[in-house]
Design an enzyme around this catalytic site. Structure first.
Site, PDB file in Angstrom:
ATOM      1  N   CYS A   2       0.864  -1.182   0.000  1.00  0.00           N
ATOM      2  CA  CYS A   2       0.000   0.000   0.000  1.00  0.00           C
ATOM      3  C   CYS A   2       0.901   1.234   0.000  1.00  0.00           C
ATOM      4  O   CYS A   2       2.013   1.211   0.488  1.00  0.00           O
ATOM      5  CB  CYS A   2      -0.938   0.104   1.194  1.00  0.00           C
ATOM      6  N   ARG A  27       3.889  -0.467  -5.084  1.00  0.00           N
ATOM      7  CA  ARG A  27       3.696  -1.019  -3.743  1.00  0.00           C
ATOM      8  C   ARG A  27       2.352  -1.717  -3.587  1.00  0.00           C
ATOM      9  O   ARG A  27       2.093  -2.402  -2.595  1.00  0.00           O
ATOM     10  CB  ARG A  27       3.795   0.092  -2.707  1.00  0.00           C
ATOM     11  N   TRP A  73      -2.846  -2.597  -1.686  1.00  0.00           N
ATOM     12  CA  TRP A  73      -2.595  -4.022  -1.842  1.00  0.00           C
ATOM     13  C   TRP A  73      -3.483  -4.680  -0.795  1.00  0.00           C
ATOM     14  O   TRP A  73      -3.300  -4.479   0.398  1.00  0.00           O
ATOM     15  CB  TRP A  73      -1.125  -4.337  -1.592  1.00  0.00           C
ATOM     16  N   ASN A  97      -2.016   2.570   5.866  1.00  0.00           N
ATOM     17  CA  ASN A  97      -1.075   1.562   5.383  1.00  0.00           C
ATOM     18  C   ASN A  97      -0.762   0.665   6.581  1.00  0.00           C
ATOM     19  O   ASN A  97      -0.355   1.177   7.620  1.00  0.00           O
ATOM     20  CB  ASN A  97       0.175   2.316   4.892  1.00  0.00           C
ATOM     21  N   GLY A  98      -0.992  -0.634   6.467  1.00  0.00           N
ATOM     22  CA  GLY A  98      -0.721  -1.534   7.592  1.00  0.00           C
ATOM     23  C   GLY A  98      -1.931  -2.404   7.885  1.00  0.00           C
ATOM     24  O   GLY A  98      -2.790  -2.604   7.018  1.00  0.00           O
ATOM     25  N   GLU A 474      15.928 -19.078  -6.353  1.00  0.00           N
ATOM     26  CA  GLU A 474      15.659 -17.733  -6.862  1.00  0.00           C
ATOM     27  C   GLU A 474      15.096 -17.796  -8.293  1.00  0.00           C
ATOM     28  O   GLU A 474      14.163 -17.074  -8.640  1.00  0.00           O
ATOM     29  CB  GLU A 474      16.955 -16.902  -6.799  1.00  0.00           C
ATOM     30  N   LYS A 478      11.441 -16.368  -9.353  1.00  0.00           N
ATOM     31  CA  LYS A 478      11.237 -15.378 -10.414  1.00  0.00           C
ATOM     32  C   LYS A 478      10.183 -15.867 -11.402  1.00  0.00           C
ATOM     33  O   LYS A 478       9.303 -15.123 -11.812  1.00  0.00           O
ATOM     34  CB  LYS A 478      12.543 -15.098 -11.190  1.00  0.00           C
ATOM     35  N   GLU A 481       6.613 -15.829  -9.845  1.00  0.00           N
ATOM     36  CA  GLU A 481       6.084 -14.482  -9.586  1.00  0.00           C
ATOM     37  C   GLU A 481       5.502 -13.834 -10.820  1.00  0.00           C
ATOM     38  O   GLU A 481       4.472 -13.189 -10.756  1.00  0.00           O
ATOM     39  CB  GLU A 481       7.217 -13.556  -9.129  1.00  0.00           C
ATOM     40  N   HIS A 497      15.002 -38.342  -3.743  1.00  0.00           N
ATOM     41  CA  HIS A 497      14.310 -38.590  -2.470  1.00  0.00           C
ATOM     42  C   HIS A 497      12.831 -38.254  -2.560  1.00  0.00           C
ATOM     43  O   HIS A 497      12.189 -38.004  -1.538  1.00  0.00           O
ATOM     44  CB  HIS A 497      14.996 -37.807  -1.346  1.00  0.00           C
ATOM     45  N   LYS A 593       5.450  -4.491  -3.898  1.00  0.00           N
ATOM     46  CA  LYS A 593       6.903  -4.422  -3.789  1.00  0.00           C
ATOM     47  C   LYS A 593       7.406  -4.581  -2.360  1.00  0.00           C
ATOM     48  O   LYS A 593       8.385  -5.258  -2.111  1.00  0.00           O
ATOM     49  CB  LYS A 593       7.370  -3.089  -4.373  1.00  0.00           C
TER      50      LYS A 593
HETATM   51  C1  F6R Z   1      10.824 -11.435  -5.022  1.00  0.00           C
HETATM   52  C2  F6R Z   1      10.667 -10.366  -4.080  1.00  0.00           C
HETATM   53  C3  F6R Z   1      10.298 -10.688  -2.680  1.00  0.00           C
HETATM   54  C4  F6R Z   1      11.186  -9.897  -1.712  1.00  0.00           C
HETATM   55  C5  F6R Z   1      10.708 -10.094  -0.269  1.00  0.00           C
HETATM   56  C6  F6R Z   1      11.595  -9.394   0.732  1.00  0.00           C
HETATM   57  O1  F6R Z   1      11.119 -10.974  -6.288  1.00  0.00           O
HETATM   58  O2  F6R Z   1      10.834  -9.218  -4.412  1.00  0.00           O
HETATM   59  O3  F6R Z   1      10.388 -12.041  -2.425  1.00  0.00           O
HETATM   60  O4  F6R Z   1      12.503 -10.310  -1.855  1.00  0.00           O
HETATM   61  O5  F6R Z   1       9.410  -9.603  -0.149  1.00  0.00           O
HETATM   62  O6  F6R Z   1      11.641  -8.028   0.502  1.00  0.00           O
HETATM   63  P1  F6R Z   1      12.797  -7.143   1.087  1.00  0.00           P
HETATM   64  O7  F6R Z   1      14.060  -7.562   0.468  1.00  0.00           O
HETATM   65  O8  F6R Z   1      12.416  -5.737   0.713  1.00  0.00           O
HETATM   66  O9  F6R Z   1      12.812  -7.349   2.569  1.00  0.00           O
END
Ligand code: F6R
Length: 598
Positions: A2, A27, A73, A97-98, A474, A478, A481, A497, A593
Site C-alpha cells: 500500500c 507497492r 494491496w 497503510n498496515g 531464486e 522469479k 512471480e 528422495h 513491492k
Molecule cells: C521477489 C521479491 C520478494 C522480496 C521479499 C523481501 O522478487 O521481491 O520475495 O525479496 O518480499 O523483501 P525485502 O528484500 O524488501 O525485505
C-alpha cells in the site's frame, strides 16, 4: 505494501496526489483513491485496478487546499471499489497503510452504538472511531489521539475531516510514513516512501513509531518532540525506463553497473574494508544468523555457504516469518544479520527488533537508506542498487550477494581463515563480477527463443548444488512471480528422495551446471532426470549431450562468476516467458513491492 500520500498547499492537489501515487503504485495496485477537501466539500474518487483507471476518473479542475490518496494491496477485504481507500465516516476520511489487528472487536463495539460500515476492511474502523470520539466531545485533536490509543497492529494514517477542514492528522506506528515541508510557503506533503517527495521538498521527517501530529498551511505540529529533520535525494532519474520495455528489464541490464557501485570504496587492491561497520561488531562473534524473506532470503542462503567456506564461521539462515514465532534460542555471541531490499519488510523488521532486544549485535544489509531497519540495526551496509521498481527483485539480489561475498572475505581476513593468495584470488574474481553481469545479446536472444517452448507442461524444477541451490530457488521464484507457472527450486541431490517421481516430458528441468563446482555430481543428477524423460534445459559453459536445450555461459575460473552469469540467464528466461504469456512483468498479480504487513 500500500502507498499513501497527502498534500496541503496552493498547487493542484489532485495532480500532486496522482503523481505521488504513480510513484508508489508498485507497492500495491489492487485499487486506488483520493479524497479532496475544501471546507465543507469533500470530493472522493476511487477506482479498481491500476492507477490509470483512477486518473481517468478524476475529472475535476477545481482547486482544493488539501487532500489524501492511497494505492492498495488488499489485506482485509477483496480488491473492490468499496474496499478502496480513502474510507469515509459521516464527515471524515482516512487512508491507512498496515493492518489494524483488533478491528473486529472495534467494529462490533461501534456497530452496537449505531455506526454503519460499508467495506470489509480493517481501515474503516479508524474513521468511525474518530467520529465516535468527536461526537462525544467535539475536539478533533482529542478524538484523533483517543482513536490512536484504541488501535492495535501496524499502521500509518492520514485523516481529514469536514469538522476541521484545514488540517491533516497523521500518525505512524509500525508502517512507514514521511512528512515533508514543501518548497513553497505553506506546503506540507506526506508519503509512505520518499520517491513522491523528490523535487517537491528538501526537508523531511522519517517518522519514528509512536510519532504523529497535525499539519496545516501554517506548519506541522508534532504530538511529541521526537523528530529529526533530514534532507532528500535530488535525483528522479530512476523513474525512467530508459528505452527498456519494463523496469525489470532495465534493472536486469543495470546489474553490471550497480554491483560496481556496491564495491566502490570497499574492494581494495588486496583487502576488503567496510567503513560502515566497526571491527568491534565482529569481535567475539562465534556464530552468524541471517534472517530475511523471499529473494533476500535466497541471498542469505548463498551467503551462508560463503561465510562457512571462507570465514569458517557457523552460519544459519532463517525465514523471518518463521523465526519470529519459534521462540528461538539466541546466543549473545551471534551476529544477527538481516537482509532486505526495502528495509521495511514487516517480518524481517520484527525479527531484527527481537534479536536486538535479546542483546545480539545486529547488522542490516539493505538497499534503502533511512528505512526502518537501518534505524534499528547497530550497523548498516547499503547495497547501493538504486531504486528497484520492478516488483520481481533482480538487482537487489545481485548487489546483496556481492556485498555478502565481500563480507565473507572480510570476516575471513579478520579471523585469519584465508591465505593471502586465496584472498587475492577471490578479490580478482569479485572484480570480474560486473563483466559477468554484462548481458550478451546472444544469451538474451536464446532466452526469447526458449520462452516459446517453456510455456506449458505441468511444472518446472530448478536444480543446483551448493550456492547454485539458492540460485535455483531464486530462479523458480522469479518464474512463479511473473509467469504464474508452477516452479520449484531443489538441491539437485534431493531429486531422488521424492521429487523425481514427477519426471516426465512435460516436466521442465532447468539445471544449473557450473564447470567450477561439483560438475560431475550435478551431471549425474541431471542424467537421472533425463533417464526418466524430463525435458532438460542446462545452463552451463559446457555442452551436455543429454540436454534438450542449452543456455551457454562463459568459461571462467571461479564458480561465483558462473553464478552471476546464470542469475542473468534465469532472470531473462522468466521475464521472456512472462512477456510471451502476456502478463504484466513489472506489476504481477497479487504482489506488491514492499511487504509491510506480516
Ligand atoms: C521477489 C521479491 C520478494 C522480496 C521479499 C523481501 O522478487 O521481491 O520475495 O525479496 O518480499 O523483501 P525485502 O528484500 O524488501 O525485505
Amino acid at each position: 505494501m500500500c502507498g499513501i500520500v497527502g498534500y496541503i498547499g496552493n498547487k493542484n492537489t489532485q495532480e500532486i496526489l496522482l503523481a505521488g501515487l504513480k510513484e508508489l503504485e508498485y507497492r500495491g495496485y489492487d485499487s486506488a483513491g483520493i479524497a479532496l477537501l475544501d471546507q465543507n466539500k469533500i470530493e472522493v474518487f476511487k477506482a479498481l485496478g491500476k492507477l490509470h483507471n483512477l486518473e481517468e476518473k478524476v475529472n475535476t479542475n477545481k482547486e482544493y487546499p488539501l487532500g489524501i490518496g492511497h494505492t492498495r494491496w488488499a489485506t482485509h477485504g477483496k480488491p473492490t471499489e468499496l474496499n478502496a481507500h480513502p474510507h469515509m465516516g459521516e464527515y471524515s476520511y482516512v487512508v491507512h497503510n498496515g493492518i489494524i489487528e483488533n478491528y473486529k472487536e472495534l467494529k462490533e463495539e461501534l456497530m452496537k452504538v449505531g455506526h454503519k460500515f460499508v467495506s470489509q476492511t480493517d481501515t474503516e474502523v479508524i474513521v468511525h472511531l474518530f467520529e465516535f470520539f468527536y461526537n462525544k466531545t467535539p475536539n478533533s485533536k482529542e478524538a484523533f489521539l483517543n482513536t490512536i490509543k484504541k488501535l492495535e497492529g501496524a499502521y500509518s494514517i492520514l485523516l481529514i475531516s469536514k469538522v476541521d477542514p484545514d488540517n491533516i492528522f497523521f500518525f505512524k506506528h509500525g508502517s512507514p510514513l514521511i512528512v515533508a515541508r514543501g518548497l513553497e510557503k505553506g506546503e506540507v506533503l506526506f508519503s509512505s516512501s520518499d520517491s513522491p517527495l523528490i523535487g517537491l521538498s528538501n526537508e523531511v521527517v522519517y517518522l519514528e513509531d509512536g510519532v504523529g501530529g497535525i499539519a496545516n498551511k501554517d506548519g506541522i505540529n508534532f504530538f511529541n518532540d521526537n523528530v529529526t529533520w533530514a534532507g532528500l535525494p535530488t535525483s528522479k532519474q530512476f523513474a525512467q525506463k530508459d528505452g527498456f520495455r519494463f523496469f525489470m528489464e532495465k534493472e536486469i541490464y543495470e546489474q553490471s553497473d550497480v554491483v560496481t557501485d556496491s564495491m566502490i570504496g570497499r574492494l581494495g587492491e588486496n583487502e576488503i574494508s567496510f567503513d560502515e561497520f566497526p571491527a568491534s561488531l565482529i569481535d567475539g562473534i562465534e556464530e552468524i544468523k541471517i534472517c530475511a524473506c523471499g529473494t533476500s532470503f535466497h541471498a542469505g542462503l548463498t551467503a551462508s555457504y560463503l561465510f562457512e567456506r571462507l570465514a569458517r564461521v557457523r552460519c544459519s539462515v532463517e525465514i523471518a516469518s518463521e523465526f519470529r514465532y519459534k521462540d528461538p534460542l539466541l546466543n549473545k555471541n551471534t551476529l544477527f544479520i538481516v537482509i532486505s531490499q526495502s528495509g521495511e519488510t514487516a517480518d524481517t523488521l520484527e525479527a531484527l527488533k527481537m534479536a536486538k532486544k535479546a542483546g545480539l549485535k545486529t547488522l542490516v544489509v539493505c538497499n534503502v537508506d533511512n528505512s526502518s531497519m537501518t534505524r534499528v540495526a547497530d550497523a548498516t551496509i547499503l547495497t547501493r542498487a538504486g531504486v528497484e521498481k520492478g516488483v520481481a527483485s533482480t538487482k537487489a539480489f545481485s548487489t546483496q550477494t556481492v556485498v555478502l561475498w565481500m563480507m565473507g572475505l572480510y570476516f575471513a581476513n579478520h579471523k585469519n581463515t584465508i591465505t593471502k593468495e586465496k584472498l587475492e584470488e577471490e578479490i580478482k574474481a569479485l572484480r570480474e563480477v560486473p563483466q559477468a553481469l554484462i548481458i550478451q545479446d546472444e544469451m538474451h536472444e536464446k532466452t526469447k527463443r526458449l520462452s516459446k517452448r517453456y510455456l506449458h507442461g505441468h511444472g518446472f524444477f530448478f536444480i543446483g548444488r551448493d550456492v547454485f541451490f539458492p540460485l535455483a530457488l531464486e530462479g523458480a521464484l522469479k518464474l512463479k512471480e511473473i509467469s504464474y507457472l508452477h516452479a520449484e527450486g531443489y538441491p539437485a541431490g534431493e531429486m531422488k528422495h521424492g521429487p523425481i517421481a514427477l519426471a516426465d516430458p512435460e516436466l521442465f528441468t532447468i539445471a544449473l551446471m557450473p564447470q567450477n563446482l561439483l560438475y560431475d555430481k550435478i551431471k549425474s543428477n541431471v542424467e537421472e532426470l533425463s533417464a526418466r524423460d524430463s525435458t532438460i534445459c542446462s545452463i552451463s559453459p559446457l555442452e551436455f549431450d543429454l540436454s534438450d536445450d542449452f543456455i551457454r555461459t562463459k568459461k571462467t575460473n571461479h564458480y561465483m562468476l558462473e553464478f552471476f552469469e546464470m542469475l542473468v540467464a534465469l532472470q531473462l528466461l522468466s521475464m521472456e516467458i512472462s512477456v510471451r504469456l502476456g502478463n504484466d512483468v513489472d506489476m504481477p498479480r497479487n504482489l506488491a513491492k514492499s511487504v509491510t504487513v506480516e
